[in-house]
Design an enzyme around this catalytic site. Structure first.
Site, PDB file in Angstrom:
ATOM      1  CD1 TRP A 150      -8.822   1.014   1.935  1.00 48.50           C
ATOM      2  CD2 TRP A 150      -7.952   2.753   0.839  1.00 48.50           C
ATOM      3  NE1 TRP A 150      -7.472   0.794   1.797  1.00 48.50           N
ATOM      4  CE2 TRP A 150      -6.913   1.848   1.142  1.00 48.50           C
ATOM      5  CE3 TRP A 150      -7.654   3.926   0.157  1.00 48.50           C
ATOM      6  CZ2 TRP A 150      -5.595   2.084   0.773  1.00 48.50           C
ATOM      7  CZ3 TRP A 150      -6.333   4.157  -0.212  1.00 48.50           C
ATOM      8  CH2 TRP A 150      -5.325   3.237   0.100  1.00 48.50           C
TER       9      TRP A 150
ATOM     10  CD  GLU B 162      -5.190   7.192   2.373  1.00 47.71           C
ATOM     11  OE1 GLU B 162      -6.323   7.653   2.144  1.00 47.71           O
ATOM     12  OE2 GLU B 162      -4.998   6.166   3.059  1.00 47.71           O
TER      13      GLU B 162
ATOM     14  CE1 TYR C 294      -4.263  -1.168   3.479  1.00 46.16           C
ATOM     15  CE2 TYR C 294      -6.324  -0.364   4.411  1.00 46.16           C
ATOM     16  CZ  TYR C 294      -5.042  -0.128   3.978  1.00 46.16           C
ATOM     17  OH  TYR C 294      -4.518   1.140   4.043  1.00 46.16           O
TER      18      TYR C 294
END
Length: 207
Positions: free
Chosen positions: A66, A58, A36
């Site tokens: 995350w 988010e 990522y």
């Protein structure tokens, strides 16, 4: 710039990978997070759905890691109609209950309901130029240049202003910290540690 790995030196604030590349520490773990970091994070995207997806994810990440969201991203895309704004905006109470029963995503009622509300707010924002233009209108005149992770800010005057502006437009789960994370993810700011091979990858900032 990073030192030559062959010299045995390292660049302060970065992690040197087995591939000889320096990365910001959080993106240096081989596998999902490194992929990522190397291919998506900090790179501008195009179109309403792409910006809406990142804004929503988010929001779901608030209070979580995350990595948790990234592992669940495919499921999020499936249950939220690939983050098609028009489709999500029509979700009702039955859809909320369906999503609350799906263990593949984050089952937080407030966040699920906020995603639907944010889809409706995104549609309303089209009259003002759209979500993409709105987010990018808060691009600062300069970007952080962190030497270590300790130097990376969690908010900025622009993220505070963006948060307030989005709330006035009816958006939810768009606090200043969440919006700064969004700005980082989109490349609106560049918080790759100086010395990372991804520094400047957005093409927006010179260094």
């Amino acid at each position: 710039m990073p030192a030559d790995p062959a010299s045995g030196n390292t660049t302060p604030g970065t992690v040197l990978g087995d591939d000889g590349l320096h990365r910001t520490p959080w993106g240096a773990t081989p596998g999902m997070m490194q992929d990522y970091y190397d291919t998506e994070w900090g790179i501008p995207v195009s179109g309403e759905f792409a910006h809406f997806e990142r804004l929503c994810l988010e929001g779901f990440q608030a209070g979580l890691s995350w990595a948790t969201i990234l592992r669940k991203r495919d499921a999020f895309r499936e249950v939220f109609a690939d983050f098609d704004v028009d489709a999500v905006s029509t979700f009702g109470p039955d859809d909320v209950e369906r999503l609350m029963g799906d263990a593949r995503i984050v089952r937080n009622r407030a966040k699920i309901e906020a995603t639907i509300t944010n889809a409706q707010a995104t549609i309303a924002l089209r009259e003002a130029g759209g979500l993409e233009a709105f987010l990018w209108s808060f691009k600062p005149t300069d970007t952080p240049r962190p030497q270590t992770m300790a130097d990376v800010p969690t908010t900025s005057p622009e993220s505070v202003a963006l948060s307030k502006a989005l709330r006035k437009k009816g958006f939810r789960f768009v606090g200043p910290t969440t919006m700064f994370a969004l700005m980082e993810a989109l490349g609106i700011v560049d918080t790759h540690v100086v010395g990372s091979h991804r520094r400047g990858a957005s093409g927006i900032w010179a260094d």
